[in-house]
Write a protein that holds these residues in place. Structure first.
Motif, PDB file in Angstrom:
ATOM      1  N   THR A  63      19.819  22.927  20.333  1.00  0.00           N
ATOM      2  CA  THR A  63      19.205  23.288  21.283  1.00  0.00           C
ATOM      3  C   THR A  63      20.362  24.219  22.212  1.00  0.00           C
ATOM      4  N   THR A  64      21.351  24.891  21.346  1.00  0.00           N
ATOM      5  CA  THR A  64      22.613  25.348  21.962  1.00  0.00           C
ATOM      6  C   THR A  64      22.305  26.980  21.356  1.00  0.00           C
ATOM      7  N   LYS A  65      22.088  27.760  22.736  1.00  0.00           N
ATOM      8  CA  LYS A  65      21.936  29.309  22.489  1.00  0.00           C
ATOM      9  C   LYS A  65      23.148  29.805  22.042  1.00  0.00           C
ATOM     10  N   LEU A  66      23.125  30.394  20.925  1.00  0.00           N
ATOM     11  CA  LEU A  66      24.525  31.368  20.469  1.00  0.00           C
ATOM     12  C   LEU A  66      24.664  32.563  21.042  1.00  0.00           C
ATOM     13  N   ASP A  67      25.912  33.334  20.897  1.00  0.00           N
ATOM     14  CA  ASP A  67      26.177  34.438  21.412  1.00  0.00           C
ATOM     15  C   ASP A  67      25.421  35.643  20.942  1.00  0.00           C
ATOM     16  N   THR A  68      25.142  35.313  19.499  1.00  0.00           N
ATOM     17  CA  THR A  68      24.706  36.411  18.722  1.00  0.00           C
ATOM     18  C   THR A  68      23.433  36.349  18.047  1.00  0.00           C
ATOM     19  N   VAL A  69      22.666  37.259  17.675  1.00  0.00           N
ATOM     20  CA  VAL A  69      21.375  37.195  17.130  1.00  0.00           C
ATOM     21  C   VAL A  69      21.682  37.481  15.675  1.00  0.00           C
ATOM     22  N   GLU A  70      21.407  36.805  14.968  1.00  0.00           N
ATOM     23  CA  GLU A  70      21.582  37.099  13.454  1.00  0.00           C
ATOM     24  C   GLU A  70      19.899  37.115  12.805  1.00  0.00           C
ATOM     25  N   ILE A  71      19.789  38.449  12.288  1.00  0.00           N
ATOM     26  CA  ILE A  71      18.225  38.816  11.393  1.00  0.00           C
ATOM     27  C   ILE A  71      18.591  39.231  10.099  1.00  0.00           C
ATOM     28  N   PHE A  72      18.227  38.489   9.155  1.00  0.00           N
ATOM     29  CA  PHE A  72      18.385  38.650   7.691  1.00  0.00           C
ATOM     30  C   PHE A  72      17.039  38.434   6.921  1.00  0.00           C
ATOM     31  N   ASN A  73      16.955  38.784   5.712  1.00  0.00           N
ATOM     32  CA  ASN A  73      15.794  38.426   4.727  1.00  0.00           C
ATOM     33  C   ASN A  73      14.731  39.342   5.279  1.00  0.00           C
ATOM     34  N   VAL A  74      14.953  40.521   5.523  1.00  0.00           N
ATOM     35  CA  VAL A  74      13.739  41.212   6.273  1.00  0.00           C
ATOM     36  C   VAL A  74      13.038  42.177   5.168  1.00  0.00           C
ATOM     37  N   PRO A  75      11.691  41.542   4.977  1.00  0.00           N
ATOM     38  CA  PRO A  75      10.914  42.024   3.783  1.00  0.00           C
ATOM     39  C   PRO A  75      10.497  43.400   3.759  1.00  0.00           C
ATOM     40  N   ASP A  76      10.328  44.090   2.851  1.00  0.00           N
ATOM     41  CA  ASP A  76       9.805  45.521   2.608  1.00  0.00           C
ATOM     42  C   ASP A  76       8.366  45.661   3.406  1.00  0.00           C
ATOM     43  N   LEU A  77       8.324  46.305   4.382  1.00  0.00           N
ATOM     44  CA  LEU A  77       6.736  46.225   5.117  1.00  0.00           C
ATOM     45  C   LEU A  77       6.383  47.582   5.136  1.00  0.00           C
ATOM     46  N   GLU A  94      15.775  37.486  23.530  1.00  0.00           N
ATOM     47  CA  GLU A  94      16.692  38.290  23.199  1.00  0.00           C
ATOM     48  C   GLU A  94      16.479  38.269  21.524  1.00  0.00           C
ATOM     49  N   SER A  95      16.240  37.177  20.946  1.00  0.00           N
ATOM     50  CA  SER A  95      16.111  37.413  19.679  1.00  0.00           C
ATOM     51  C   SER A  95      14.621  38.292  19.200  1.00  0.00           C
ATOM     52  N   MET A  96      13.848  37.903  19.778  1.00  0.00           N
ATOM     53  CA  MET A  96      12.505  38.913  19.481  1.00  0.00           C
ATOM     54  C   MET A  96      12.674  40.412  19.922  1.00  0.00           C
ATOM     55  N   LYS A  97      13.209  40.644  21.009  1.00  0.00           N
ATOM     56  CA  LYS A  97      13.662  42.000  21.388  1.00  0.00           C
ATOM     57  C   LYS A  97      14.260  42.508  20.438  1.00  0.00           C
ATOM     58  N   GLU A  98      15.550  42.033  19.906  1.00  0.00           N
ATOM     59  CA  GLU A  98      16.065  42.774  18.603  1.00  0.00           C
ATOM     60  C   GLU A  98      15.503  42.583  17.420  1.00  0.00           C
ATOM     61  N   ILE A  99      14.694  41.443  17.126  1.00  0.00           N
ATOM     62  CA  ILE A  99      13.762  41.483  15.745  1.00  0.00           C
ATOM     63  C   ILE A  99      12.977  42.774  15.865  1.00  0.00           C
ATOM     64  N   LYS A 100      12.231  43.001  17.097  1.00  0.00           N
ATOM     65  CA  LYS A 100      11.474  44.118  17.103  1.00  0.00           C
ATOM     66  C   LYS A 100      12.234  45.603  17.003  1.00  0.00           C
ATOM     67  N   ARG A 101      13.001  45.606  17.787  1.00  0.00           N
ATOM     68  CA  ARG A 101      13.921  46.975  17.712  1.00  0.00           C
ATOM     69  C   ARG A 101      14.543  47.260  16.198  1.00  0.00           C
ATOM     70  N   LEU A 102      14.942  46.102  15.502  1.00  0.00           N
ATOM     71  CA  LEU A 102      15.261  46.362  14.154  1.00  0.00           C
ATOM     72  C   LEU A 102      14.109  46.749  13.443  1.00  0.00           C
ATOM     73  N   LEU A 103      13.135  46.126  13.409  1.00  0.00           N
ATOM     74  CA  LEU A 103      11.863  46.519  12.487  1.00  0.00           C
ATOM     75  C   LEU A 103      11.301  47.868  12.780  1.00  0.00           C
ATOM     76  N   GLN A 104      11.331  48.087  14.317  1.00  0.00           N
ATOM     77  CA  GLN A 104      10.657  49.506  14.734  1.00  0.00           C
ATOM     78  C   GLN A 104      11.784  50.513  14.130  1.00  0.00           C
ATOM     79  N   SER A 105      13.056  50.200  13.798  1.00  0.00           N
ATOM     80  CA  SER A 105      13.856  51.410  13.395  1.00  0.00           C
ATOM     81  C   SER A 105      13.691  51.558  11.826  1.00  0.00           C
ATOM     82  N   LYS A 106      13.415  50.435  11.335  1.00  0.00           N
ATOM     83  CA  LYS A 106      13.307  50.448   9.815  1.00  0.00           C
ATOM     84  C   LYS A 106      12.078  50.990   9.473  1.00  0.00           C
ATOM     85  N   PHE A 107      10.792  50.661  10.286  1.00  0.00           N
ATOM     86  CA  PHE A 107       9.521  51.059   9.850  1.00  0.00           C
ATOM     87  C   PHE A 107       8.881  51.763  10.966  1.00  0.00           C
TER      88      PHE A 107
END
Length: 146
Positions: A63-77, A94-107
């Motif tokens: 239940t403790t929010k961390l200072d960073t968002v770690e995203i890994f194992n991104v599949p090839d879409l 924060e997590s979803m904002k970063e996930i969507k940003r990362l995915l949009q930059s990759k794809f």
């Protein structure tokens, strides 16, 4: 603390699936592990979509929010045009904002939409599909600890 039961989930995911099906035809479904996996599985069945993938994101330790968002194992879409990202709750956003940003930059050619059961009212991210707004900590019926 709010305990989210299986019966509530059974109703909510059907409502969510109807809303998604009415406006967005996803080529693939991308679950955010671990919370989004149960919902993604059920949505994949309801939407008759077998193209289900998973990525990992860590922004909480229990239940403790961390200072960073770690995203890994991104599949090839890269072979898809539309992807539905699924998670159980959008908390701070924060997590979803970063996930969507990362995915949009990759794809950049993919249209990404986000679906969730819960969204906290104070979230900085607004999903495209949501069932409930909430301010309490949610304990999901699938969060079984031994």
């Amino acid at each position: 603390m709010y305990y989210y039961t299986y019966d509530e989930f059974a109703k909510d995911f059907k409502d969510l699936a109807k809303n998604i099906d009415a406006s967005f035809k996803a080529d693939a479904i991308l679950a955010v592990a671990r919370g989004g996996m149960s919902l993604a599985h059920c949505l994949a069945l309801a939407l008759n979509n077998r193209q289900v993938f998973v990525l990992n994101s860590i922004h909480y330790d229990d239940t403790t929010k961390l200072d960073t968002v770690e995203i890994f194992n991104v599949p090839d879409l890269s072979n898809f045009k539309t992807v539905l990202i699924v998670d159980d709750i959008i908390d701070s956003g924060e997590s979803m904002k970063e996930i969507k940003r990362l995915l949009q930059s990759k794809f950049p050619h993919i249209i990404f939409k986000v679906a969730t059961v819960f969204k906290r009212k104070h979230s900085i991210f607004s999903p495209d599909f949501v069932v409930r707004d909430i301010d309490e900590w949610v304990v999901f019926h699938w969060d079984i600890k031994l």
